[in-house]
Each structure stands twice: as C-alpha cells, then as structure tokens.
Enzyme design. Structure first.
Site, mmCIF file in Angstrom:
data_model
loop_
_atom_site.group_PDB
_atom_site.id
_atom_site.type_symbol
_atom_site.label_atom_id
_atom_site.label_comp_id
_atom_site.label_asym_id
_atom_site.label_seq_id
_atom_site.Cartn_x
_atom_site.Cartn_y
_atom_site.Cartn_z
ATOM 1 N N SER A 238 49.193 36.099 40.346
ATOM 2 C CA SER A 238 48.023 35.264 40.624
ATOM 3 C C SER A 238 47.503 34.645 39.334
ATOM 4 O O SER A 238 47.968 34.955 38.238
ATOM 5 C CB SER A 238 46.911 36.103 41.275
ATOM 6 O OG SER A 238 46.331 36.972 40.324
ATOM 7 N N SER B 296 44.445 34.946 38.023
ATOM 8 C CA SER B 296 43.196 35.550 37.552
ATOM 9 C C SER B 296 43.154 35.738 36.037
ATOM 10 O O SER B 296 42.074 35.899 35.474
ATOM 11 C CB SER B 296 42.970 36.896 38.242
ATOM 12 O OG SER B 296 43.917 37.855 37.811
ATOM 13 N N LYS C 167 44.235 43.138 34.360
ATOM 14 C CA LYS C 167 42.981 42.542 33.898
ATOM 15 C C LYS C 167 42.780 42.912 32.433
ATOM 16 O O LYS C 167 43.550 43.659 31.844
ATOM 17 C CB LYS C 167 41.788 43.060 34.711
ATOM 18 C CG LYS C 167 41.900 42.907 36.208
ATOM 19 C CD LYS C 167 41.835 41.470 36.684
ATOM 20 C CE LYS C 167 41.968 41.390 38.193
ATOM 21 N NZ LYS C 167 42.007 39.980 38.666
ATOM 22 N N SER D 166 38.591 35.275 39.651
ATOM 23 C CA SER D 166 39.157 36.604 39.457
ATOM 24 C C SER D 166 38.390 37.627 40.282
ATOM 25 O O SER D 166 37.163 37.730 40.191
ATOM 26 C CB SER D 166 39.112 37.003 37.976
ATOM 27 O OG SER D 166 39.502 38.351 37.801
#
Length: 262
Positions: A67, A69, A124, A227
């Site tokens: 993704s 994010s 992350k 995100s």
C-alpha cells in the site's frame, strides 16, 4: 497464509525423510541403485529448506510493500529486507523473544503483526516509545511537549492519482525523513477503533493525543493523511514486532529504487 508455519513444517518433514534415508534406507540400497522418488524430491531438499528457514527466521526476511501508507519513503511494489534480530532473537512461528538485544527507536521503520489481525503484517515508522506523550494536532507532531522539527521540501507527485502533495522533511531524533501532509485534509481522526489502552488517547477536532503504555509503541505512516496507523487502531505491542526494515532490494517498475531506502 502463515508462511513461517508452512516453512517450519516443510523443514521438519524433509528433515525426517533425510534422516531416514541417511541412517536407514541408504545402507540397504545397492551402490548403483537409483534413489527412490521420496528421496529425490523430499530428503534432497532438506538442506536448502533448512538454510532458507534459518535465514528467514533469524537473519533477514523479504517483504513486499502492498500500500501507499509509507510514501514517499517506500512505494507500492518495493521489495524490502527486514532485519530479524535487531530487536532481539525470537523463536520462529510463535514469535517468542528468547534473547533481548536492542529496542526500537524513534524514526525506525518496522514490520509488525497488525494488532487487530495478527495474521497480517504491517509496516510503519516508530514515532512514540513507551512512556512518551505523542500529540498529532493540526497536522503537526509533538512528543513529550517538544514539537518535531519540520521543513518544507517541495511537492511530491503521486503518479497513480496524478496528484501533487506537499512534502516535508521531519526530524525524529537522529532520523530525518520525508513525509507527505495534505494541508487541506481535515486534521481530526474520524474512524478510530476500540483498542486496548484507548483510554490513554484523547481525540479532538485537531487530531489525537496519546500516552504510550509500557511495552508498546506508537507507529505512523509517512503518508500521514493516507495511513491507517496507531492514530486509528492503537498501539503496537512489543511481542508483535517482526523486525526493522533496512533495504530495498528490488522494484519491478523502477530499478532505481534498489538501495534507495533510508
């Protein structure tokens, strides 16, 4: 799909075949006899599978970014390597830490098992450490009352959406990294879930303020307005950590991405 479990079971199965052939059946075969199929396609793969299992479990594991994010640091389609021993040595499959080493630091990009669904891996950036008071208010990050230094870095073109987003350079401790912030997007968090220690977070019209509980971390994506992270689903427990991302080893769409991660 739990690939670690599948690889573990394959290692055990081929290992049993290899031991059976080496110490029992090989002695009974004639010197010029052809190896049976179960040896050729089972036991013979054991050394290779064992090496892969060891490397993946204790040294480095590959992941693909699914993704956006973490844009602009990591792009969709990046293949990255994750250091599996930086934050301690863990037993494969059950992810039980047996040797304490380093702890995550602010600015580290980490892979972890998604707290809401541990069968999924997320990636992350660590923003808050245990005991930190993390405030995301009006699109700006403050930790323990100290605003994180940030400066404008030009615009970033999202080639998929054909959309320019303001790019900023944020300083998290010793780590300076790019982040995207859409100044026109609303600052409040409209879809926060019910998560453990949610009482340690205060949501308001300007964003969220959280006190990170012991043994947990506050993680955010670099693409701040696109995100799903700790602002939405809560804190990352230490036992969910998989490892620290450190290298882009391939991207089919852009070979220049190789080695560009920081």
């Amino acid at each position: 799909m739990n690939f670690a479990l599948i690889l573990f079971l394959l290692t055990i199965a081929t290992g049993v075949l290899w031991l059976a052939d080496r110490y029992v059946f090989r002695k009974k075969r004639l010197p010029d006899a052809k190896e049976p199929v179960w040896v050729e396609y089972g036991a013979s793969f054991f050394p290779v599978i064992l090496i892969v299992f060891f490397l993946r479990s204790f040294l480095a594991e590959p992941f693909k970014i699914p993704s956006g994010s973490m844009i602009p640091t990591l792009l969709v389609g990046d293949f990255i390597l994750v250091n599996k021993y930086t934050y301690g040595i863990r037993l494969p499959v059950i992810n039980k830490k047996i040797v304490e080493l380093n702890s995550p630091q602010r600015g580290d990009v980490v892979v972890f098992r998604y707290p809401v669904d541990p069968s999924l891996d997320y990636i992350k950036r660590i923003v808050g450490l245990p005991g930190d008071k993390v405030a995301w208010q009006n699109k700006r990050l403050t930790i323990n009352g100290q605003p994180m230094a940030i400066k404008r870095g030009g615009d970033y073109l999202d080639k998929e959406r054909l959309f320019y987003t303001p790019r900023y350079i944020e300083q998290l401790g010793p780590v300076a990294h790019d982040t995207l912030i859409e100044d026109d997007a609303p600052p409040f968090i409209s879809h926060a879930l019910a998560f453990p220690f949610r009482d340690k977070c205060i949501y308001n019209s300007e964003g969220v303020i959280c006190e990170v509980p012991p043994g947990h971390y506050f993680a955010m994506g670099d693409n701040r307005d696109n995100s799903q992270d700790s602002r939405v689903w809560g804190f990352v427990p230490d036992e969910n950590l998989v490892g620290k991302a450190f290298f882009i080893w391939f991207n089919f769409s852009d070979l220049k991405r190789i080695g560009s991660f920081k």
